[in-house]
Write a protein that holds these residues in place. Sequence first.
Motif, PDB file in Angstrom:
ATOM      1  N   ILE A   1       0.873  -1.171   0.000  1.00 35.78           N
ATOM      2  CA  ILE A   1       0.000   0.000   0.000  1.00 35.78           C
ATOM      3  C   ILE A   1       0.906   1.215   0.000  1.00 35.78           C
ATOM      4  N   VAL A   2       0.732   2.102  -0.976  1.00 30.94           N
ATOM      5  CA  VAL A   2       1.669   3.192  -1.161  1.00 30.94           C
ATOM      6  C   VAL A   2       0.936   4.434  -1.670  1.00 30.94           C
ATOM      7  N   ASP A   3       1.437   5.601  -1.278  1.00 33.04           N
ATOM      8  CA  ASP A   3       0.932   6.850  -1.838  1.00 33.04           C
ATOM      9  C   ASP A   3       1.665   7.125  -3.148  1.00 33.04           C
ATOM     10  N   ALA A   4       0.921   7.229  -4.210  1.00 31.97           N
ATOM     11  CA  ALA A   4       1.498   7.510  -5.522  1.00 31.97           C
ATOM     12  C   ALA A   4       0.571   8.472  -6.264  1.00 31.97           C
ATOM     13  N   ASN A   5       1.171   9.392  -6.986  1.00 28.42           N
ATOM     14  CA  ASN A   5       0.403  10.423  -7.678  1.00 28.42           C
ATOM     15  C   ASN A   5      -0.107   9.879  -9.013  1.00 28.42           C
ATOM     16  N   ILE A   6      -1.171   9.096  -8.922  1.00 29.42           N
ATOM     17  CA  ILE A   6      -1.784   8.531 -10.123  1.00 29.42           C
ATOM     18  C   ILE A   6      -3.281   8.767 -10.056  1.00 29.42           C
ATOM     19  N   PRO A   7      -3.977   8.690 -11.180  1.00 27.69           N
ATOM     20  CA  PRO A   7      -5.432   8.904 -11.171  1.00 27.69           C
ATOM     21  C   PRO A   7      -6.163   7.821 -10.388  1.00 27.69           C
TER      22      PRO A   7
ATOM     23  N   MET B   1     -10.468  -2.442 -10.134  1.00 32.72           N
ATOM     24  CA  MET B   1      -9.194  -3.112  -9.919  1.00 32.72           C
ATOM     25  C   MET B   1      -8.580  -3.360 -11.292  1.00 32.72           C
ATOM     26  N   ARG B   2      -7.485  -2.684 -11.586  1.00 38.02           N
ATOM     27  CA  ARG B   2      -6.859  -2.778 -12.906  1.00 38.02           C
ATOM     28  C   ARG B   2      -5.698  -3.762 -12.864  1.00 38.02           C
ATOM     29  N   MET B   3      -5.733  -4.720 -13.776  1.00 41.52           N
ATOM     30  CA  MET B   3      -4.738  -5.791 -13.796  1.00 41.52           C
ATOM     31  C   MET B   3      -4.070  -5.859 -15.162  1.00 41.52           C
ATOM     32  N   THR B   4      -2.771  -6.124 -15.141  1.00 34.88           N
ATOM     33  CA  THR B   4      -1.990  -6.180 -16.374  1.00 34.88           C
ATOM     34  C   THR B   4      -1.267  -7.512 -16.479  1.00 34.88           C
ATOM     35  N   PHE B   5      -1.474  -8.203 -17.598  1.00 38.16           N
ATOM     36  CA  PHE B   5      -0.676  -9.379 -17.913  1.00 38.16           C
ATOM     37  C   PHE B   5       0.591  -8.895 -18.609  1.00 38.16           C
ATOM     38  N   GLY B   6       1.622  -8.597 -17.825  1.00 36.49           N
ATOM     39  CA  GLY B   6       2.859  -8.081 -18.394  1.00 36.49           C
ATOM     40  C   GLY B   6       3.668  -9.168 -19.077  1.00 36.49           C
ATOM     41  N   GLU B   7       4.748  -8.752 -19.732  1.00 34.36           N
ATOM     42  CA  GLU B   7       5.580  -9.727 -20.435  1.00 34.36           C
ATOM     43  C   GLU B   7       6.350 -10.613 -19.466  1.00 34.36           C
ATOM     44  N   LYS B   8       6.651 -10.105 -18.262  1.00 32.50           N
ATOM     45  CA  LYS B   8       7.423 -10.879 -17.290  1.00 32.50           C
ATOM     46  C   LYS B   8       6.655 -11.179 -16.012  1.00 32.50           C
ATOM     47  N   ALA B   9       5.627 -10.408 -15.726  1.00 24.05           N
ATOM     48  CA  ALA B   9       4.935 -10.567 -14.454  1.00 24.05           C
ATOM     49  C   ALA B   9       3.523 -10.000 -14.562  1.00 24.05           C
ATOM     50  N   PHE B  10       2.708 -10.343 -13.578  1.00 19.75           N
ATOM     51  CA  PHE B  10       1.323  -9.900 -13.499  1.00 19.75           C
ATOM     52  C   PHE B  10       1.231  -8.784 -12.466  1.00 19.75           C
ATOM     53  N   PHE B  11       0.448  -7.755 -12.742  1.00 20.45           N
ATOM     54  CA  PHE B  11       0.364  -6.601 -11.840  1.00 20.45           C
ATOM     55  C   PHE B  11      -1.084  -6.168 -11.713  1.00 20.45           C
ATOM     56  N   GLY B  12      -1.478  -5.743 -10.495  1.00 24.76           N
ATOM     57  CA  GLY B  12      -2.810  -5.216 -10.274  1.00 24.76           C
ATOM     58  C   GLY B  12      -2.798  -4.103  -9.251  1.00 24.76           C
ATOM     59  N   TYR B  13      -3.775  -3.183  -9.355  1.00 19.99           N
ATOM     60  CA  TYR B  13      -3.863  -2.088  -8.376  1.00 19.99           C
ATOM     61  C   TYR B  13      -5.262  -1.510  -8.384  1.00 19.99           C
ATOM     62  N   ILE B  14      -5.588  -0.819  -7.286  1.00 20.22           N
ATOM     63  CA  ILE B  14      -6.835  -0.084  -7.166  1.00 20.22           C
ATOM     64  C   ILE B  14      -6.564   1.145  -6.316  1.00 20.22           C
ATOM     65  N   LYS B  15      -7.257   2.244  -6.600  1.00 17.54           N
ATOM     66  CA  LYS B  15      -7.066   3.486  -5.845  1.00 17.54           C
ATOM     67  C   LYS B  15      -8.342   4.311  -5.906  1.00 17.54           C
ATOM     68  N   THR B  16      -8.684   4.946  -4.785  1.00 13.24           N
ATOM     69  CA  THR B  16      -9.750   5.947  -4.762  1.00 13.24           C
ATOM     70  C   THR B  16      -9.223   7.201  -4.081  1.00 13.24           C
ATOM     71  N   ALA B  17     -10.019   8.267  -4.112  1.00 10.24           N
ATOM     72  CA  ALA B  17      -9.594   9.535  -3.516  1.00 10.24           C
ATOM     73  C   ALA B  17      -9.362   9.398  -2.017  1.00 10.24           C
ATOM     74  N   SER B  18     -10.071   8.493  -1.362  1.00  5.77           N
ATOM     75  CA  SER B  18      -9.955   8.343   0.089  1.00  5.77           C
ATOM     76  C   SER B  18      -8.994   7.234   0.497  1.00  5.77           C
ATOM     77  N   HIS B  19      -8.366   6.572  -0.456  1.00  4.39           N
ATOM     78  CA  HIS B  19      -7.444   5.485  -0.167  1.00  4.39           C
ATOM     79  C   HIS B  19      -6.162   5.645  -0.981  1.00  4.39           C
ATOM     80  N   PRO B  20      -5.039   5.178  -0.449  1.00 10.42           N
ATOM     81  CA  PRO B  20      -3.809   5.144  -1.238  1.00 10.42           C
ATOM     82  C   PRO B  20      -3.900   4.036  -2.290  1.00 10.42           C
TER      83      PRO B  20
ATOM     84  N   SER C   1       4.970   3.938 -12.476  1.00 12.28           N
ATOM     85  CA  SER C   1       4.943   5.055 -11.524  1.00 12.28           C
ATOM     86  C   SER C   1       4.607   4.574 -10.117  1.00 12.28           C
ATOM     87  N   ILE C   2       3.703   3.616 -10.010  1.00 16.75           N
ATOM     88  CA  ILE C   2       3.357   3.070  -8.696  1.00 16.75           C
ATOM     89  C   ILE C   2       4.589   2.451  -8.066  1.00 16.75           C
TER      90      ILE C   2
END
Length: 422
Positions: A203-209, A215-234, A274-275
Motif C-alpha cells: 500500500i503506497v501513496d502515488a500520484n496517479i489517477p 481493480m486494474r490488472m496487467t498481464f505483463g511480459e514478465k509478471a502480473f500486476f494489479g492495483y486499485i485506488k480511490t480519492a480516500s485510499h492510497p 509510476s506506482i
Amino acid sequence: MCPIDDPAATMNRATNPEATIGICGAGIGGLVLALRLARLGFHPVLFEARSKEAALSEGEFLTLASNGMNGLRAVDCYEEVLRRGLETRAIELCNARGKRLALVDQSDHLAAFGTPSVTIRRGVLTGILIEKCQAEGITIQFGRRVTKVDNHAHAVALNFSEGTGLAVDLLVAADGLRSFVRTQIFPDYPLPQFTGLIGTGGIVDANIPDTDGVMRMTFGEKAFFGYIKTASHPVYWFDSFPADTPDAVRALEPAALAAHVRKMHADDPEPNRSILQAVGQIERSYPIFDMPQLPVWSTGRIVLLGDAAHAIGPHAGQGASMAIEDAVVLSSCLVATLDYGAAFARYEALRRPRIARVVKLTRQNASRKRKNSRLSLFLRDLLLPLLIPMTVRASRRLFAYRVDLDPLEANPSFECGRKDAA
C-alpha cells in the motif's frame, strides 16, 4: 429470509460435555469460527503463536467477494468491514501494451448478491474480528505456539512452547497452509506444492489517477500486476511473477526486492511503473503454494479448517472467503448434532465440492500468469476475451452462495428454498 440459528438445538448442544472447543490459529477463519461458536452456545478458546501486534500487521490487503462479505453477517461484522473497506466495482484486464482485454463489471453485486465486493487491509479485518471477540468475552491467547497434540478418546491434550498445557473437548486446526496440527495428526499427508509463482504487494501513496473502484490488472511480459485506488485510499497494489523455486528472492533485502520487482515490470504500461517507483522497499515476498487434495479433514476430536484443509491461491480472490464459509458451516454442523464425528463428516461433505470448484478456477487463473514466451503471450491475448465470460459465469455462481442464510444447504447456488436468479 431463513433463520440461521435453531435456539432449541443450540440449547441442547451447549449443554453437551464437548462444549469447550480449542481453535489453533487466530487468522480470519479461526476468529470467525470463535465468534460463531460463542453465539451458538459453545465455549471457544483461541490459541495463536504470533503476538497480537504481529497478527495485526501480517499481510497487506485482500478482497472479499460477495460470498465472503455475506458470511461476515453471521458474526455481525459485515457493516464495519463494509465501512472501512474499499468497494471493488469492476476488474479490468489489460495486456502488456495496456490494451484492454476485458472489463468485468461488478457494480450489480449489491443488487444481485446482497453486498459489493470489498478490498480491505488484512490487519484492519483481523482487528475488527479480534475486537469483536474481545467484546464478546472470547479468550484469545497470543504467543501460544502448540508443540504437541494428543488426540485422546475423551479430550485433546495440547502442549505449548510457553505456559502450561491444556485439554479441550474438540480442536479445530485453523493454523494455515503449514499447519502444525495437521502434521501432528496426519504425518503422512503430502506437503504443500510450490506453484511456480511468487507474489508481493503493498500500500503506497502515488500520484496517479483514481480508478473509481476498478481493480486494474496487467498481464505483463514478465509478471502480473494489479492495483486499485480511490480519492480516500492510497494505492493498493500486488503482483506475481514466475520463479523456479519458492526461495528465489527470499534472500533479497527489502530495497533489493523492490528493485527486482520494478525490473520485472519495467516494460509495463503506465501507471504501473509510476506506482512501483514510489515503492522503496518490499518487506517480504509470498511464494504461492497449492495443497494436494487431502484424504480426510478430521480424525477423532480434531478437524481442519481453511488453508489447513485446502490451500486456496490468491488468483480467484476467494481464500479468506472460503475460510469464512468453512467457519460458518462447521459451527452449524456442530450445533445440529450431539455427535461431533457426524458433524465433522457433514462439514467435510458440504465443503469439498465447493472448494473443488474454487481450486479449479484458481488454477485456471494462475496458469494465465505463467505465460512468458512470445507465442504464449499472443495466444493469451487472443483467447482471453473469449474465455473471460466463462470465468465470469463461474465466479458469479460462487458469489451467489449465502452461507449466512442456509449454511447446511449443499447446493451452493440454493438459498433458503429458491434458486438465485443471478
